[in-house]
Design an enzyme around this catalytic site. Structure first.
Site, mmCIF file in Angstrom:
data_model
loop_
_atom_site.group_PDB
_atom_site.id
_atom_site.type_symbol
_atom_site.label_atom_id
_atom_site.label_comp_id
_atom_site.label_asym_id
_atom_site.label_seq_id
_atom_site.Cartn_x
_atom_site.Cartn_y
_atom_site.Cartn_z
ATOM 1 N N ASP A 23 0.826 -1.207 0.000
ATOM 2 C CA ASP A 23 0.000 0.000 0.000
ATOM 3 C C ASP A 23 0.861 1.258 0.000
ATOM 4 O OD1 ASP A 23 -2.358 1.397 -0.047
ATOM 5 O OD2 ASP A 23 -2.780 1.184 2.089
ATOM 6 N N ASN A 25 1.253 3.507 -2.909
ATOM 7 C CA ASN A 25 1.776 3.985 -4.204
ATOM 8 C C ASN A 25 1.274 5.394 -4.518
ATOM 9 O OD1 ASN A 25 2.847 1.463 -4.470
ATOM 10 N ND2 ASN A 25 1.529 0.800 -6.156
ATOM 11 N N GLY A 26 -0.018 5.600 -4.297
ATOM 12 C CA GLY A 26 -0.614 6.888 -4.629
ATOM 13 C C GLY A 26 -0.013 8.006 -3.788
ATOM 14 N N HIS A 40 2.519 3.677 -8.986
ATOM 15 C CA HIS A 40 2.342 2.278 -9.389
ATOM 16 C C HIS A 40 3.538 1.814 -10.220
ATOM 17 C CE1 HIS A 40 -1.559 2.455 -7.674
ATOM 18 N NE2 HIS A 40 -2.125 3.153 -8.629
ATOM 19 N N LEU A 134 10.525 -20.685 -4.953
ATOM 20 C CA LEU A 134 9.593 -19.777 -4.266
ATOM 21 C C LEU A 134 8.243 -19.897 -4.947
ATOM 22 C CD1 LEU A 134 8.937 -17.193 -2.444
ATOM 23 C CD2 LEU A 134 9.512 -15.856 -4.466
ATOM 24 N N ARG A 197 -4.967 -1.992 8.718
ATOM 25 C CA ARG A 197 -6.175 -2.777 8.465
ATOM 26 C C ARG A 197 -5.844 -3.852 7.439
ATOM 27 N NH1 ARG A 197 -7.760 2.516 6.830
ATOM 28 N NH2 ARG A 197 -7.213 2.871 4.651
HETATM 29 C C1 IPE Z 1 -5.467 -2.751 -0.264
HETATM 30 O O1 IPE Z 1 -5.094 -1.423 -0.434
HETATM 31 C C2 IPE Z 1 -5.424 -3.474 -1.567
HETATM 32 C C3 IPE Z 1 -4.101 -3.644 -2.141
HETATM 33 C C4 IPE Z 1 -2.966 -3.317 -1.589
HETATM 34 C C5 IPE Z 1 -4.073 -4.242 -3.454
HETATM 35 P P1 IPE Z 1 -6.190 -0.248 -0.582
HETATM 36 O O2 IPE Z 1 -5.433 1.015 -0.699
HETATM 37 O O3 IPE Z 1 -7.124 -0.586 -1.667
HETATM 38 O O4 IPE Z 1 -6.957 -0.376 0.798
HETATM 39 P P2 IPE Z 1 -7.829 0.687 1.590
HETATM 40 O O5 IPE Z 1 -8.810 1.259 0.614
HETATM 41 O O6 IPE Z 1 -6.905 1.725 2.107
HETATM 42 O O7 IPE Z 1 -8.453 -0.098 2.691
HETATM 43 C C1 IPE Z 2 -1.439 0.312 -3.422
HETATM 44 O O1 IPE Z 2 -1.265 1.681 -3.412
HETATM 45 C C2 IPE Z 2 -1.683 -0.239 -4.815
HETATM 46 C C3 IPE Z 2 -3.061 -0.669 -5.071
HETATM 47 C C4 IPE Z 2 -4.016 -0.738 -4.198
HETATM 48 C C5 IPE Z 2 -3.375 -1.042 -6.439
HETATM 49 P P1 IPE Z 2 -2.503 2.678 -3.431
HETATM 50 O O2 IPE Z 2 -2.833 2.976 -4.851
HETATM 51 O O3 IPE Z 2 -3.597 2.181 -2.591
HETATM 52 O O4 IPE Z 2 -1.840 3.972 -2.773
HETATM 53 P P2 IPE Z 2 -2.466 4.930 -1.678
HETATM 54 O O5 IPE Z 2 -2.953 4.073 -0.555
HETATM 55 O O6 IPE Z 2 -3.580 5.667 -2.331
HETATM 56 O O7 IPE Z 2 -1.336 5.810 -1.266
HETATM 57 MG MG MG Z 3 -4.066 2.381 -0.629
#
Ligand code: IPE
Ligand code: IPE
Ligand code: MG
Length: 244
Positions: A23, A25-26, A40, A134, A197
């Site tokens: 989690d 990346n954004g 990503h 693996l 979570r």
């Molecule tokens: C969980 O991350 C799913 C993945 C890492 C693929 P999210 O960013 O989607 O989760 P929430 O929305 O914060 O719970």
């Molecule tokens: C995890 O990073 C990648 C995916 C869920 C696909 P996010 O895209 O959820 O990044 P944040 O949580 O918004 O920073």
């Molecule tokens: Mg996320």
């Protein structure tokens, strides 16, 4: 994935199965005034590094949460970028994974994925099926509640057709209807980015997993962070409900 460096000294004990909720990346991109997709793009580089590191650390099963059933709610541009990235990965990285003895398996609802991607997933699984260094499990379009509901549906169908006795349904038989039927439960689940979570990841299988939450955002996650999580795992005392 090109070369394997000896990056670790022997850790006390290595969990057999590590799951990672990748989690952040954004947020990584937003902190740099970049578009989320740049996070990503960097995140996939981290995936390659961590797969390589997991081989070196002799982790046997690594499950990466790549895309959840709930992630389909994201803007279509972000989804297409992620699917494009997945296609690119499947076309270009499987050969290297194969050379390193990685067996790949995908879990998640394939009905939502485009046909060519479903074909690529099958090809990757087929091509790597004899490897055993693996086992890399990638959760794509995956949601644990959907997985459990699908298992219940299959069980009900078999009961109705007379192929399964109701009395035979127990924890072990139920687990056999999950997509992870051939994989041991995760010992350790790591989530990056500071969120604490599970977000619908391996709900059944993680009943006794140790959870480690790390503030680092996924694009910055390194083998050192992975080793820190393994050390934290080693400091935990797993009791499974018993007193010793
Ligand atoms: C969980 O991350 C799913 C993945 C890492 C693929 P999210 O960013 O989607 O989760 P929430 O929305 O914060 O719970
Ligand atoms: C995890 O990073 C990648 C995916 C869920 C696909 P996010 O895209 O959820 O990044 P944040 O949580 O918004 O920073
Ligand atoms: Mg996320």
């Amino acid at each position: 994935m090109s070369s394997l460096n000896p990056v670790h000294k022997k850790l006390e004990s290595i969990p057999v199965h590590v799951g990672i909720i990748m989690d952040g990346n954004g947020r990584w991109a937003e902190a740099r005034n970049l578009q989320r997709i740049e996070g990503h793009r960097k995140g996939i580089e981290t995936v390659k590094e961590i797969v390589k590191g997991s081989i070196e650390l002799e982790i046997r099963y690594l499950t990466l949460y790549g895309f959840s059933t709930e992630n389909w709610k994201r803007p279509s541009g972000e989804i297409s970028f992620l699917m494009g990235q997945l296609r690119f990965f499947l076309r270009n990285e499987i050969k290297t994974l194969n050379e390193h003895g990685v067996r790949i398996k995908f879990i998640g609802y394939r009905g939502s994925l485009e046909n060519d991607i479903v074909d690529l997933l099958q090809e990757a699984e087929e091509e790597t099926k004899n490897n055993n260094v693996l086992q890399l499990v990638v959760a794509l379009s995956y949601g644990a509640r959907q997985e459990i509901a699908a298992a219940a549906r299959r069980i009900a169908t078999q009961v109705l057709s007379g192929d399964l006795d109701v009395e035979a349904i127990n924890e072990d038989t139920f687990a056999g209807y999950l997509e992870t039927f051939d994989i041991p439960d995760p010992d350790l689940i790591i989530r990056t980015s500071g969120e604490q979570r599970i977000s619908n990841f391996l709900l059944w299988q993680s009943a006794y997993a140790e959870l480690v939450f790390i503030d680092t955002l996924w694009p910055d996650f390194s083998i050192e962070n992975l080793k820190d999580a393994l050390n934290e795992f080693n400091r935990r005392e797993r009791r499974y409900g018993s007193t010793v």
